[in-house]
Design a protein around this motif. Structure first.
Motif, PDB file in Angstrom:
ATOM      1  N   ASN A  45      28.163  43.300  49.550  1.00 47.84           N
ATOM      2  CA  ASN A  45      26.590  43.161  48.957  1.00 47.84           C
ATOM      3  C   ASN A  45      26.851  42.422  47.223  1.00 47.84           C
ATOM      4  O   ASN A  45      26.107  41.773  46.934  1.00 47.84           O
ATOM      5  CB  ASN A  45      26.148  44.310  48.763  1.00 47.84           C
ATOM      6  CG  ASN A  45      25.782  44.777  50.254  1.00 47.84           C
ATOM      7  OD1 ASN A  45      25.506  43.875  51.232  1.00 47.84           O
ATOM      8  ND2 ASN A  45      25.473  45.779  50.579  1.00 47.84           N
ATOM      9  N   VAL A  46      27.709  43.232  46.554  1.00 50.57           N
ATOM     10  CA  VAL A  46      27.996  42.950  45.163  1.00 50.57           C
ATOM     11  C   VAL A  46      28.407  41.505  45.136  1.00 50.57           C
ATOM     12  O   VAL A  46      27.893  40.786  44.190  1.00 50.57           O
ATOM     13  CB  VAL A  46      29.122  43.825  44.512  1.00 50.57           C
ATOM     14  CG1 VAL A  46      29.529  43.322  43.091  1.00 50.57           C
ATOM     15  CG2 VAL A  46      28.649  45.122  44.459  1.00 50.57           C
ATOM     16  N   ILE A  47      29.351  40.989  46.020  1.00 48.76           N
ATOM     17  CA  ILE A  47      29.926  39.544  45.888  1.00 48.76           C
ATOM     18  C   ILE A  47      28.675  38.565  46.165  1.00 48.76           C
ATOM     19  O   ILE A  47      28.351  37.595  45.609  1.00 48.76           O
ATOM     20  CB  ILE A  47      30.842  39.454  47.141  1.00 48.76           C
ATOM     21  CG1 ILE A  47      32.180  40.186  46.378  1.00 48.76           C
ATOM     22  CG2 ILE A  47      31.265  38.012  47.028  1.00 48.76           C
ATOM     23  CD1 ILE A  47      33.291  40.554  47.414  1.00 48.76           C
ATOM     24  N   ALA A  48      27.827  38.878  47.150  1.00 46.75           N
ATOM     25  CA  ALA A  48      26.676  38.038  47.373  1.00 46.75           C
ATOM     26  C   ALA A  48      25.642  37.917  46.263  1.00 46.75           C
ATOM     27  O   ALA A  48      25.316  36.658  45.984  1.00 46.75           O
ATOM     28  CB  ALA A  48      26.043  38.504  48.651  1.00 46.75           C
ATOM     29  N   ALA A  49      25.556  39.062  45.508  1.00 47.34           N
ATOM     30  CA  ALA A  49      24.383  39.037  44.620  1.00 47.34           C
ATOM     31  C   ALA A  49      25.003  38.306  43.154  1.00 47.34           C
ATOM     32  O   ALA A  49      24.579  37.618  42.641  1.00 47.34           O
ATOM     33  CB  ALA A  49      24.085  40.659  44.167  1.00 47.34           C
ATOM     34  N   ALA A  50      26.481  38.654  43.055  1.00 49.07           N
ATOM     35  CA  ALA A  50      27.142  38.084  41.876  1.00 49.07           C
ATOM     36  C   ALA A  50      27.100  36.443  42.100  1.00 49.07           C
ATOM     37  O   ALA A  50      27.140  35.780  40.984  1.00 49.07           O
ATOM     38  CB  ALA A  50      28.405  38.322  41.708  1.00 49.07           C
ATOM     39  N   LYS A  51      27.266  35.945  43.234  1.00 47.45           N
ATOM     40  CA  LYS A  51      27.598  34.468  43.756  1.00 47.45           C
ATOM     41  C   LYS A  51      25.983  33.888  43.444  1.00 47.45           C
ATOM     42  O   LYS A  51      26.063  32.907  42.705  1.00 47.45           O
ATOM     43  CB  LYS A  51      27.883  34.275  44.968  1.00 47.45           C
ATOM     44  CG  LYS A  51      28.059  32.829  45.152  1.00 47.45           C
ATOM     45  CD  LYS A  51      28.845  32.533  46.670  1.00 47.45           C
ATOM     46  CE  LYS A  51      28.799  31.193  46.915  1.00 47.45           C
ATOM     47  NZ  LYS A  51      29.519  30.611  48.198  1.00 47.45           N
TER      48      LYS A  51
END
Length: 269
Positions: A45-51
């Protein structure tokens, strides 16, 4: 934006990000907290939001599987992910030739232990020598005995082990508070001492106070009366009794904890 990610609270990462941000544009940076990360899905979830927001990830993650996953996925997605802990962990490992525990939240546990110890010490001071009978029902351990049976030193020693201890003096002329008779038997410990030893200790105490050693406080018959009275009270309560005559405080404390644990008091160090 910077995503501050941690398998603990994330305070360390936040402070580091703010310190670095202060070097740029007056320190104005939006921080998004992701604390207590426990599994891969949290990181996905963090990776998706950061991207999506073209953000930086700054993290303090010590669990190896989670750290490795974040590093690999961030690289695949072209996200800048900065590990704030492992360079120093690697330095410690190299310097001390010792592997880390790889457990999150250890510093928080240390803090909790510290505050529990402080709280227990304050408790022991407040409820020392029967000053406030309200402490009897709140205590983890209640010590009873005549004067000079090491109640106060024991209370303080046990407080350093994070136990809340109240102690109550037993004096023939002063009935003990009713609360001690309603305590669970596994919360109360009686302290006794041989008459000769108590006589010796009390005489030395009187000398240190500049008083005559033959005062009633150190009178042998008076001592016998007090000890007899104390033992009757202890038997009435039904609590375990420890003879402290030739024991160091540490030894007596260990006996107290062993006794209460055996009796099912839920005493744990």
């Amino acid at each position: 934006m910077v995503y501050v990610v941690s398998d603990s609270v994330g305070e360390t990462a936040e402070l580091m990000v703010k310190a670095v941000a202060s070097q740029f544009n007056g320190g104005n940076v939006e921080i998004q907290h992701i604390s207590y990360v426990e599994d891969i899905q949290d990181l996905q979830n963090v990776i998706a939001a950061a991207k999506y927001s073209n953000s930086i990830i700054a993290y303090t993650i010590v669990i190896p599987t989670l750290k490795n996953f974040l590093d690999e996925r961030a690289k695949e997605e072209g996200i800048l992910a900065v590990d704030l802990m492992h360079p120093l962990i690697d330095a410690f490992t190299q310097k001390f030739n010792k592997d880390p525990k790889w457990q999150p939240r250890l510093m928080r546990k240390l803090d909790d232990n510290y505050f529990r110890r402080v709280e227990a010490i304050e408790f022991a001071v407040k409820y020392d020598d029967g000053q406030d009978i309200r402490g009897i029902s709140k205590a983890d351990i209640v010590l009873i005995g005549v004067s000079r049976t090491s109640k106060t030193p024991l209370s303080m020693y046990l407080a350093h082990k994070r136990f809340k201890v109240a102690n109550v003096p037993l004096v023939p002329e002063v009935p003990p508070p009713d609360e001690v008779f309603h305590l669970p038997k596994n919360k109360c410990v009686g302290l006794v001492i041989t008459p000769d030893k108590l006589n010796e200790i009390r005489k030395e105490r009187l000398k240190s106070l500049g008083l005559m050693p033959m005062a009633n406080y150190a009178d042998f018959n008076r001592i016998l009366e007090e000890l007899d009275y104390a033992e009757r009270i202890m038997k009435r309560i039904g609590c375990p009794i420890i003879d402290v005559s030739n024991k160091a405080v540490e030894e007596t404390a260990d006996l107290i904890l062993a006794m209460l644990k055996k009796r099912g008091a839920g005493v744990h160090e």
